[in-house]
Design a protein around this motif. Sequence first.
Motif, PDB file in Angstrom:
ATOM      1  N   ASP A   1       6.130 -10.047 -22.055  1.00  0.00           N
ATOM      2  CA  ASP A   1       6.821 -10.635 -23.364  1.00  0.00           C
ATOM      3  C   ASP A   1       7.913  -9.992 -23.843  1.00  0.00           C
ATOM      4  OD1 ASP A   1       4.680 -12.150 -23.781  1.00  0.00           O
ATOM      5  OD2 ASP A   1       3.319 -10.389 -24.658  1.00  0.00           O
ATOM      6  N   ALA A   2       8.440  -8.976 -22.791  1.00  0.00           N
ATOM      7  CA  ALA A   2       9.716  -8.342 -23.023  1.00  0.00           C
ATOM      8  C   ALA A   2      11.007  -9.070 -22.868  1.00  0.00           C
ATOM      9  CB  ALA A   2       9.841  -6.893 -22.025  1.00  0.00           C
ATOM     10  N   LEU A   3      11.715  -9.163 -23.855  1.00  0.00           N
ATOM     11  CA  LEU A   3      13.110 -10.113 -23.817  1.00  0.00           C
ATOM     12  C   LEU A   3      14.333  -9.100 -23.925  1.00  0.00           C
ATOM     13  CD1 LEU A   3      12.188 -13.059 -25.968  1.00  0.00           C
ATOM     14  CD2 LEU A   3      11.835 -12.618 -23.398  1.00  0.00           C
ATOM     15  N   ARG A   4      13.974  -7.794 -24.452  1.00  0.00           N
ATOM     16  CA  ARG A   4      15.058  -6.813 -24.527  1.00  0.00           C
ATOM     17  C   ARG A   4      14.557  -5.470 -24.224  1.00  0.00           C
ATOM     18  NH1 ARG A   4      18.206  -6.946 -29.969  1.00  0.00           N
ATOM     19  NH2 ARG A   4      16.216  -6.871 -30.610  1.00  0.00           N
ATOM     20  N   VAL A   5      15.322  -4.691 -23.535  1.00  0.00           N
ATOM     21  CA  VAL A   5      14.741  -3.477 -23.186  1.00  0.00           C
ATOM     22  C   VAL A   5      15.969  -2.371 -23.207  1.00  0.00           C
ATOM     23  CG1 VAL A   5      13.260  -4.180 -21.541  1.00  0.00           C
ATOM     24  CG2 VAL A   5      15.396  -3.710 -20.796  1.00  0.00           C
ATOM     25  N   HIS A   6      15.657  -1.236 -23.347  1.00  0.00           N
ATOM     26  CA  HIS A   6      16.514  -0.089 -23.422  1.00  0.00           C
ATOM     27  C   HIS A   6      16.807   0.285 -21.766  1.00  0.00           C
ATOM     28  CE1 HIS A   6      16.668   1.177 -27.623  1.00  0.00           C
ATOM     29  NE2 HIS A   6      15.392   0.658 -27.588  1.00  0.00           N
ATOM     30  N   PRO A   7      18.078  -0.128 -21.214  1.00  0.00           N
ATOM     31  CA  PRO A   7      18.067   0.053 -19.750  1.00  0.00           C
ATOM     32  C   PRO A   7      17.640   1.352 -19.392  1.00  0.00           C
ATOM     33  CG  PRO A   7      20.018  -1.169 -20.675  1.00  0.00           C
ATOM     34  CD  PRO A   7      19.297  -0.677 -21.808  1.00  0.00           C
ATOM     35  N   ARG A   8      17.085   1.466 -18.385  1.00  0.00           N
ATOM     36  CA  ARG A   8      16.381   2.704 -17.365  1.00  0.00           C
ATOM     37  C   ARG A   8      15.464   3.331 -18.626  1.00  0.00           C
ATOM     38  NH1 ARG A   8      18.331   3.233 -12.576  1.00  0.00           N
ATOM     39  NH2 ARG A   8      17.816   5.383 -12.314  1.00  0.00           N
ATOM     40  N   SER A   9      14.838   2.814 -19.427  1.00  0.00           N
ATOM     41  CA  SER A   9      14.117   3.361 -20.601  1.00  0.00           C
ATOM     42  C   SER A   9      14.414   4.568 -21.181  1.00  0.00           C
ATOM     43  CB  SER A   9      12.612   3.722 -19.946  1.00  0.00           C
ATOM     44  OG  SER A   9      12.110   2.612 -19.313  1.00  0.00           O
ATOM     45  N   ILE A  10      15.948   4.601 -21.329  1.00  0.00           N
ATOM     46  CA  ILE A  10      16.587   5.685 -22.262  1.00  0.00           C
ATOM     47  C   ILE A  10      16.961   5.020 -23.397  1.00  0.00           C
ATOM     48  CG2 ILE A  10      18.604   7.056 -22.235  1.00  0.00           C
ATOM     49  CD1 ILE A  10      18.685   6.977 -19.103  1.00  0.00           C
ATOM     50  N   ALA A  11      16.316   5.538 -24.514  1.00  0.00           N
ATOM     51  CA  ALA A  11      16.306   5.229 -25.829  1.00  0.00           C
ATOM     52  C   ALA A  11      17.642   5.004 -26.605  1.00  0.00           C
ATOM     53  CB  ALA A  11      15.358   5.872 -26.919  1.00  0.00           C
TER      54      ALA A  11
ATOM     55  N   ARG B   1       0.899  -1.269   0.019  1.00  0.00           N
ATOM     56  CA  ARG B   1      -0.046  -0.025  -0.046  1.00  0.00           C
ATOM     57  C   ARG B   1       0.960   1.092  -0.023  1.00  0.00           C
ATOM     58  NH1 ARG B   1      -4.269  -1.503  -2.407  1.00  0.00           N
ATOM     59  NH2 ARG B   1      -5.177  -3.235  -1.181  1.00  0.00           N
ATOM     60  N   SER B   2       0.909   1.855  -1.069  1.00  0.00           N
ATOM     61  CA  SER B   2       1.918   2.957  -1.231  1.00  0.00           C
ATOM     62  C   SER B   2       1.137   4.054  -1.829  1.00  0.00           C
ATOM     63  CB  SER B   2       2.839   2.736  -2.342  1.00  0.00           C
ATOM     64  OG  SER B   2       3.772   3.685  -2.462  1.00  0.00           O
ATOM     65  N   THR B   3       1.839   5.401  -1.656  1.00  0.00           N
ATOM     66  CA  THR B   3       1.371   6.678  -2.377  1.00  0.00           C
ATOM     67  C   THR B   3       1.586   6.665  -3.927  1.00  0.00           C
ATOM     68  OG1 THR B   3       3.401   7.757  -1.661  1.00  0.00           O
ATOM     69  CG2 THR B   3       1.617   7.932  -0.155  1.00  0.00           C
ATOM     70  N   LEU B   4       2.578   5.759  -4.350  1.00  0.00           N
ATOM     71  CA  LEU B   4       2.934   5.513  -5.653  1.00  0.00           C
ATOM     72  C   LEU B   4       1.841   4.857  -6.257  1.00  0.00           C
ATOM     73  CD1 LEU B   4       6.706   4.542  -5.539  1.00  0.00           C
ATOM     74  CD2 LEU B   4       5.924   6.869  -5.751  1.00  0.00           C
ATOM     75  N   LYS B   5       0.962   5.420  -7.118  1.00  0.00           N
ATOM     76  CA  LYS B   5      -0.055   4.805  -7.979  1.00  0.00           C
ATOM     77  C   LYS B   5       0.258   4.328  -9.439  1.00  0.00           C
ATOM     78  CE  LYS B   5      -2.558   5.918  -4.421  1.00  0.00           C
ATOM     79  NZ  LYS B   5      -2.777   4.683  -3.370  1.00  0.00           N
ATOM     80  N   SER B   6       1.402   4.892 -10.193  1.00  0.00           N
ATOM     81  CA  SER B   6       1.764   4.557 -11.450  1.00  0.00           C
ATOM     82  C   SER B   6       3.293   4.161 -11.530  1.00  0.00           C
ATOM     83  CB  SER B   6       0.935   5.496 -12.499  1.00  0.00           C
ATOM     84  OG  SER B   6       2.061   6.706 -12.417  1.00  0.00           O
ATOM     85  N   ARG B   7       3.495   3.276 -12.438  1.00  0.00           N
ATOM     86  CA  ARG B   7       4.860   3.054 -12.825  1.00  0.00           C
ATOM     87  C   ARG B   7       5.464   4.402 -13.232  1.00  0.00           C
ATOM     88  NH1 ARG B   7       5.769  -2.043 -16.670  1.00  0.00           N
ATOM     89  NH2 ARG B   7       7.738  -0.847 -16.753  1.00  0.00           N
ATOM     90  N   ARG B   8       4.839   5.267 -14.060  1.00  0.00           N
ATOM     91  CA  ARG B   8       5.425   6.385 -14.621  1.00  0.00           C
ATOM     92  C   ARG B   8       5.874   7.278 -13.486  1.00  0.00           C
ATOM     93  NH1 ARG B   8       1.714   8.286 -17.738  1.00  0.00           N
ATOM     94  NH2 ARG B   8       2.451   7.330 -19.595  1.00  0.00           N
ATOM     95  N   ASN B   9       5.303   7.489 -12.342  1.00  0.00           N
ATOM     96  CA  ASN B   9       5.568   8.317 -11.038  1.00  0.00           C
ATOM     97  C   ASN B   9       6.564   7.556  -9.935  1.00  0.00           C
ATOM     98  OD1 ASN B   9       4.214  10.196 -12.371  1.00  0.00           O
ATOM     99  ND2 ASN B   9       2.282   9.587 -11.355  1.00  0.00           N
ATOM    100  N   ALA B  10       6.760   6.538 -10.484  1.00  0.00           N
ATOM    101  CA  ALA B  10       7.774   5.577  -9.456  1.00  0.00           C
ATOM    102  C   ALA B  10       9.148   5.788  -9.623  1.00  0.00           C
ATOM    103  CB  ALA B  10       7.386   4.190  -9.239  1.00  0.00           C
ATOM    104  N   PRO B  11       9.840   5.984  -8.760  1.00  0.00           N
ATOM    105  CA  PRO B  11      11.629   5.749  -8.869  1.00  0.00           C
ATOM    106  C   PRO B  11      11.907   4.413  -9.559  1.00  0.00           C
ATOM    107  CG  PRO B  11      11.066   5.962  -6.680  1.00  0.00           C
ATOM    108  CD  PRO B  11       9.726   6.261  -7.306  1.00  0.00           C
ATOM    109  N   ARG B  12      13.049   4.253 -10.293  1.00  0.00           N
ATOM    110  CA  ARG B  12      13.311   3.129 -10.802  1.00  0.00           C
ATOM    111  C   ARG B  12      14.065   2.089  -9.647  1.00  0.00           C
ATOM    112  NH1 ARG B  12      11.912   3.294 -15.620  1.00  0.00           N
ATOM    113  NH2 ARG B  12      12.419   5.111 -16.966  1.00  0.00           N
TER     114      ARG B  12
END
Length: 120
Positions: A56-66, A3-14
């Motif tokens: 389904d993700a197998l590869r990502v850009h680390p830290r979501s930085i393109a 139970r957190s004040t963080l409500k979305s992934r977008r607003n959560a720290p990494r």
Amino acid sequence: MIRSTLKSRRNAPRQGNEGAPDAWLEVRPSLAAALQGLAVGDAIVVITWLHRADRDALRVHPRSIARNPLTGVFATRSPDRPNPLGLHPVVVRAIEGTRLRIGPIEAIDGTPVVDIKRDC
């Protein structure tokens, strides 16, 4: 469950150490006896199921930085992965019945908890 004040992934720290808040970890009353021995100030690892992950993700850009090269998820800390378990080293701040105040933790509100382990 978290139970957190963080409500979305977008607003959560990494990561928890990047400005994450404290949160409540709610344990089912039927599991109350499993909390025996935990105390305020204990370092624990909370294992969560990252329920909003892209499984389904197998590869990502680390830290979501393109500009970061695509990297296999097993070589990253991305929440998006085939079996999305989260590992969160935290400190117990308070205990109220079957609720633990823990932190800092970057898990969003409603994240299921799989297990709790004392940190080594």
